[in-house]
Design a protein around this motif. Structure first.
Motif, PDB file in Angstrom:
ATOM      1  N   TRP A   8       2.968  -3.483  -5.208  1.00 44.70           N
ATOM      2  CA  TRP A   8       2.390  -2.812  -3.969  1.00 44.70           C
ATOM      3  C   TRP A   8       1.246  -3.727  -3.389  1.00 44.70           C
ATOM      4  CZ3 TRP A   8       3.199  -1.282  -9.075  1.00 44.70           C
ATOM      5  CH2 TRP A   8       3.855  -0.055  -9.390  1.00 44.70           C
ATOM      6  N   LYS A   9       1.143  -3.670  -1.928  1.00 46.13           N
ATOM      7  CA  LYS A   9      -0.049  -4.039  -1.184  1.00 46.13           C
ATOM      8  C   LYS A   9      -0.451  -2.948  -0.746  1.00 46.13           C
ATOM      9  CE  LYS A   9      -1.273  -6.757   2.715  1.00 46.13           C
ATOM     10  NZ  LYS A   9      -1.892  -7.578   2.015  1.00 46.13           N
ATOM     11  N   LYS A  11      -4.151  -0.392   0.790  1.00 39.33           N
ATOM     12  CA  LYS A  11      -4.857  -0.351   1.982  1.00 39.33           C
ATOM     13  C   LYS A  11      -5.993  -1.077   1.699  1.00 39.33           C
ATOM     14  CE  LYS A  11      -2.350   4.137   3.169  1.00 39.33           C
ATOM     15  NZ  LYS A  11      -2.424   5.451   3.523  1.00 39.33           N
ATOM     16  N   GLU A  12      -6.699  -1.358   2.943  1.00 36.24           N
ATOM     17  CA  GLU A  12      -7.967  -1.908   2.655  1.00 36.24           C
ATOM     18  C   GLU A  12      -9.053  -0.933   1.879  1.00 36.24           C
ATOM     19  OE1 GLU A  12     -10.217  -5.258   2.393  1.00 36.24           O
ATOM     20  OE2 GLU A  12      -8.373  -5.225   3.576  1.00 36.24           O
ATOM     21  N   ALA A  14      -9.066   3.361   0.742  1.00 33.64           N
ATOM     22  CA  ALA A  14      -8.191   4.608   0.679  1.00 33.64           C
ATOM     23  C   ALA A  14      -8.974   5.535  -0.310  1.00 33.64           C
ATOM     24  CB  ALA A  14      -6.747   4.359   0.498  1.00 33.64           C
ATOM     25  N   ARG A  19      -9.887  -1.632  -1.838  1.00 34.00           N
ATOM     26  CA  ARG A  19      -8.664  -2.036  -2.070  1.00 34.00           C
ATOM     27  C   ARG A  19      -8.601  -2.651  -3.664  1.00 34.00           C
ATOM     28  NH1 ARG A  19      -5.995  -6.457   1.308  1.00 34.00           N
ATOM     29  NH2 ARG A  19      -4.887  -4.684   2.211  1.00 34.00           N
ATOM     30  N   ARG A  90      -1.353   3.084  -0.968  1.00 31.99           N
ATOM     31  CA  ARG A  90      -0.500   1.627  -0.729  1.00 31.99           C
ATOM     32  C   ARG A  90      -0.102   1.615   0.974  1.00 31.99           C
ATOM     33  NH1 ARG A  90       5.150   3.017   0.487  1.00 31.99           N
ATOM     34  NH2 ARG A  90       5.658   4.878   0.190  1.00 31.99           N
ATOM     35  N   GLU A  91      -0.104   0.226   1.188  1.00 34.63           N
ATOM     36  CA  GLU A  91       0.290   0.055   2.625  1.00 34.63           C
ATOM     37  C   GLU A  91       2.078  -0.150   2.393  1.00 34.63           C
ATOM     38  OE1 GLU A  91      -0.492  -3.748   4.959  1.00 34.63           O
ATOM     39  OE2 GLU A  91      -2.304  -2.561   4.296  1.00 34.63           O
ATOM     40  N   THR A  92       2.447  -1.025   1.525  1.00 32.37           N
ATOM     41  CA  THR A  92       3.945  -1.319   1.391  1.00 32.37           C
ATOM     42  C   THR A  92       4.225  -1.401  -0.063  1.00 32.37           C
ATOM     43  OG1 THR A  92       3.538  -3.643   1.462  1.00 32.37           O
ATOM     44  CG2 THR A  92       4.004  -2.361   3.678  1.00 32.37           C
TER      45      THR A  92
END
Length: 100
Positions: A8-9, A11-12, A14, A19, A90-92
């Motif tokens: 997982w990448k 989010k800065e 959330a 992060r 998560r971003e990705t």
């Protein structure tokens, strides 16, 4: 045996956290899934080390006795709750499952 790897990448920011804070929360939640179903042979969680090149923030490497064990893990209520958290932070996400 099935190896299940997810990265997982995040989010800065959330859910009111950074992060790094969410990476630690995710690690804790994932480690809480270690024994939720029979057939989980191993479950390791890593957070990218500061100062080392990395494209993802958190990685899960887990081994399951068979596909039935992995399938049971995927729908377990504890894992479902974890997925709800991940969806918010998560971003990705990348995943690979393969036979060992």
């Amino acid at each position: 045996m099935i190896r299940h790897i997810v990265m997982w990448k995040l989010k800065e920011t959330a859910e009111g956290a950074t992060r790094a804070e969410n990476a630690r929360k995710l690690k804790e939640k994932l480690e809480g899934c270690r024994d939720i179903v029979p057939g989980i042979l191993q479950l390791d969680v890593g957070i990218a080390a500061p100062g080392l090149e990395s494209t993802y923030d958190v990685v899960l490497v887990s081994d399951f006795a068979d596909k039935a064990a992995l399938d049971a893990y995927q729908v377990h209520p504890t894992h479902e709750a974890l997925k709800a958290f991940v969806g918010k932070v998560r971003e990705t996400r990348e995943c690979v499952d393969y036979e060992v």
